[in-house]
Motif scaffolding. Structure first.
Motif, PDB file in Angstrom:
ATOM      1  N   ALA A 110       0.830  -1.207   0.000  1.00  0.00           N
ATOM      2  CA  ALA A 110       0.000   0.000   0.000  1.00  0.00           C
ATOM      3  C   ALA A 110       0.866   1.260   0.000  1.00  0.00           C
ATOM      4  CB  ALA A 110      -0.933  -0.008   1.210  1.00  0.00           C
ATOM      5  N   ALA A 111       1.991   1.207   0.709  1.00  0.00           N
ATOM      6  CA  ALA A 111       2.891   2.361   0.734  1.00  0.00           C
ATOM      7  C   ALA A 111       3.486   2.608  -0.651  1.00  0.00           C
ATOM      8  CB  ALA A 111       3.996   2.133   1.767  1.00  0.00           C
ATOM      9  N   GLN A 112       3.836   1.550  -1.373  1.00  0.00           N
ATOM     10  CA  GLN A 112       4.352   1.708  -2.738  1.00  0.00           C
ATOM     11  C   GLN A 112       3.292   2.323  -3.647  1.00  0.00           C
ATOM     12  OE1 GLN A 112       5.666  -2.163  -3.970  1.00  0.00           O
ATOM     13  NE2 GLN A 112       7.501  -2.136  -2.688  1.00  0.00           N
ATOM     14  N   THR A 113       2.050   1.873  -3.485  1.00  0.00           N
ATOM     15  CA  THR A 113       0.966   2.450  -4.291  1.00  0.00           C
ATOM     16  C   THR A 113       0.797   3.935  -3.986  1.00  0.00           C
ATOM     17  OG1 THR A 113      -0.180   0.307  -4.255  1.00  0.00           O
ATOM     18  CG2 THR A 113      -1.468   2.230  -4.900  1.00  0.00           C
ATOM     19  N   ALA A 114       0.924   4.308  -2.710  1.00  0.00           N
ATOM     20  CA  ALA A 114       0.784   5.711  -2.335  1.00  0.00           C
ATOM     21  C   ALA A 114       1.855   6.570  -3.009  1.00  0.00           C
ATOM     22  CB  ALA A 114       0.860   5.855  -0.810  1.00  0.00           C
ATOM     23  N   VAL A 115       3.076   6.055  -3.110  1.00  0.00           N
ATOM     24  CA  VAL A 115       4.156   6.788  -3.777  1.00  0.00           C
ATOM     25  C   VAL A 115       3.836   6.982  -5.254  1.00  0.00           C
ATOM     26  CG1 VAL A 115       6.589   6.680  -4.457  1.00  0.00           C
ATOM     27  CG2 VAL A 115       5.911   6.083  -2.124  1.00  0.00           C
ATOM     28  N   ILE A 135       0.883   7.112  -6.563  1.00  0.00           N
ATOM     29  CA  ILE A 135      -0.211   8.092  -6.662  1.00  0.00           C
ATOM     30  C   ILE A 135       0.348   9.507  -6.588  1.00  0.00           C
ATOM     31  CG2 ILE A 135      -2.203   9.024  -5.406  1.00  0.00           C
ATOM     32  CD1 ILE A 135      -2.965   6.153  -4.700  1.00  0.00           C
ATOM     33  N   VAL A 136       1.292   9.739  -5.686  1.00  0.00           N
ATOM     34  CA  VAL A 136       1.914  11.064  -5.583  1.00  0.00           C
ATOM     35  C   VAL A 136       2.597  11.429  -6.900  1.00  0.00           C
ATOM     36  CG1 VAL A 136       3.752  12.369  -4.454  1.00  0.00           C
ATOM     37  CG2 VAL A 136       2.193  10.967  -3.090  1.00  0.00           C
ATOM     38  N   GLN A 137       3.277  10.460  -7.495  1.00  0.00           N
ATOM     39  CA  GLN A 137       3.950  10.704  -8.772  1.00  0.00           C
ATOM     40  C   GLN A 137       2.946  11.127  -9.844  1.00  0.00           C
ATOM     41  OE1 GLN A 137       7.094  10.746  -9.869  1.00  0.00           O
ATOM     42  NE2 GLN A 137       6.541  10.948 -12.025  1.00  0.00           N
ATOM     43  N   CYS A 138       1.820  10.406  -9.928  1.00  0.00           N
ATOM     44  CA  CYS A 138       0.813  10.723 -10.958  1.00  0.00           C
ATOM     45  C   CYS A 138       0.129  12.052 -10.681  1.00  0.00           C
ATOM     46  CB  CYS A 138      -0.221   9.603 -11.029  1.00  0.00           C
ATOM     47  SG  CYS A 138       0.414   8.059 -11.715  1.00  0.00           S
ATOM     48  N   GLU A 139      -0.141  12.342  -9.416  1.00  0.00           N
ATOM     49  CA  GLU A 139      -0.781  13.610  -9.087  1.00  0.00           C
ATOM     50  C   GLU A 139       0.127  14.799  -9.412  1.00  0.00           C
ATOM     51  OE1 GLU A 139      -3.691  12.374  -5.323  1.00  0.00           O
ATOM     52  OE2 GLU A 139      -1.614  13.022  -4.952  1.00  0.00           O
ATOM     53  N   THR A 140       1.436  14.607  -9.246  1.00  0.00           N
ATOM     54  CA  THR A 140       2.375  15.715  -9.423  1.00  0.00           C
ATOM     55  C   THR A 140       2.836  15.873 -10.860  1.00  0.00           C
ATOM     56  OG1 THR A 140       3.150  15.328  -7.159  1.00  0.00           O
ATOM     57  CG2 THR A 140       4.529  16.710  -8.580  1.00  0.00           C
ATOM     58  N   ALA A 141       3.226  14.747 -11.484  1.00  0.00           N
ATOM     59  CA  ALA A 141       3.829  14.804 -12.823  1.00  0.00           C
ATOM     60  C   ALA A 141       2.851  14.427 -13.927  1.00  0.00           C
ATOM     61  CB  ALA A 141       5.057  13.890 -12.885  1.00  0.00           C
ATOM     62  N   GLY A 142       1.689  13.856 -13.578  1.00  0.00           N
ATOM     63  CA  GLY A 142       0.710  13.488 -14.600  1.00  0.00           C
ATOM     64  C   GLY A 142       1.002  12.168 -15.282  1.00  0.00           C
TER      65      GLY A 142
END
Length: 373
Positions: free
Chosen positions: A152-157, A159-166
């Motif tokens: 779950a922690a890897q998935t959260a990382v 998600i942050v990547q997609c939210e920030t860089a698209g």
């Protein structure tokens, strides 16, 4: 016309339950499951029981089934031993099943299952074994929970990547693929039909019932584990695996796509799995720790009683004479008992420290208890 000879094969027979060697109590009524098949047909199926630690006892054969046609698999259920059997701790039996084919042209062919060794133990010994297996089950559940949190922690990382860089970085796809594989491994450990934790909990329930070892609290815990994990198997885990596969297919078809929506769904499913596993761990681990400590105390008491019996069995003159007048073997006997007593003292000290550091047992009041003054 053409004549073609067919090989008359040896019948296939398997002792499905129990799946391996087992220990049973004298009061046990163990369910046996047998499967048998032959291309021509079966004449009969026998359960063969051979005592392995009694010189006077002889092999016995119990007919489980008569003739059976060649089509289809024959499934047999049988309860062993019979109600009038007198089992005692220390007895051991080798058990297998034999199936004879129905071919009457040649001498009959006999198929034989693998042998299971059944050992008879005291109810206390069987209870300790079952408690240890339940403790190991909860330990493995805790390890799976830890790994699920890491995923779950890897998935959260991601998600942050997609939210920030698209979009994901080039190496993130491999992380997502590894998450899918690791999730499948965790799912197998939880709910695999033959070896998952849910099935192991069901087996422990069945063994407690078959061996007449009744403990309502443990039974409720095992039903909770099996039921909660089976609920995950039926809904959350398939949906989680499907979401991971959807993310993989999206990136395979469109590497530059932004899988934020799918990753968010994956994280939601992971959180639900974590919630269920955390609830089991939080609710059951303290009670299991208390049972482990009680079992350890019971074993210390039993060993202490055995040591007292061994001491009482020593000749009186051995305990009264000076050490220098004892034989080397008498000195060795006393040294061994002293060593055993010191080991028991160490075990008791460790148990005392473990009990002192354990959280207090805060249980809800029993409504049937009388009120306190």
């Amino acid at each position: 016309f053409e004549l073609r000879g067919l090989v008359d094969r040896v019948p296939d027979v398997e002792l499905v339950e129990p799946p391996g060697n087992i220990q049973v109590t004298p009061q046990a009524r163990m369910p046996l499951a047998i499967s048998a098949h032959d291309d021509v047909g079966l004449a009969d199926v026998h359960l063969v029981i051979r005592p392995i630690n009694s010189a006077q006892a002889t092999e016995s054969r119990l007919r489980l089934h008569g003739e059976h046609p060649g089509e289809g698999l024959l499934l047999i259920e049988h309860t062993w031993p019979s109600a009038d059997s007198m089992l005692k701790p220390g007895m051991e039996f080798d058990v297998h099943v034999e199936a004879t084919d129905a071919c009457n042209l040649d001498p009959p062919r006999v198929g034989r299952s693998a042998t299971r060794t059944i050992s008879v133990v005291t109810p206390s010994q069987k209870r300790d074994q079952l408690d240890a297996r339940q403790s190991a089950l909860l330990t493995q559940l805790g390890e799976i929970l830890r790994k699920q949190r890491n995923l779950a922690a890897q998935t959260a990382v991601l998600i942050v990547q997609c939210e920030t860089a698209g979009r994901l970085r080039p190496g993130d796809r491999e992380i997502l693929l590894a998450s899918e594989v690791n999730q499948q491994l965790l799912d197998q450990q939880l709910v695999a039909v033959d070896s998952g934790l849910a099935q192991r909990a069901r087996r422990l329930l069945a063994e407690r019932d078959a061996n007449r070892i009744d403990d309502p609290a443990i039974t409720a815990d095992l039903k909770r584990i099996a039921g909660d994990l089976e609920s995950l198997r039926d809904r959350q885990l398939p949906e989680l695996e499907a979401a991971l596969a959807q993310a993989r297919r999206l990136l395979d078809s469109t590497p530059a796509a932004n899988p934020l929506e799918i990753l968010s769904a994956i994280r939601d499913h992971q959180d639900r799995v974590i919630f269920v596993l955390e609830a089991i761990d939080k609710d059951l681990a303290p009670a299991q720790d208390r049972r482990d400590r009680l079992g350890e105390a019971r074993r210390i008491i039993e060993h202490q009683q055995q040591l007292l019996n061994d001491t009482a069995s020593q000749p009186e003159q051995t305990l009264d004479q000076p050490v220098g007048q004892l034989t080397r073997q008498q000195q060795a006997n006393l040294q061994r008992m002293a060593r055993q007593q010191a080991d028991l003292a160490d075990q008791l000290q460790r148990l005392t420290r473990r009990t002192a550091s354990a959280p207090p047992d805060i249980s809800p009041p029993n409504p049937l208890d009388p009120p306190l003054d």
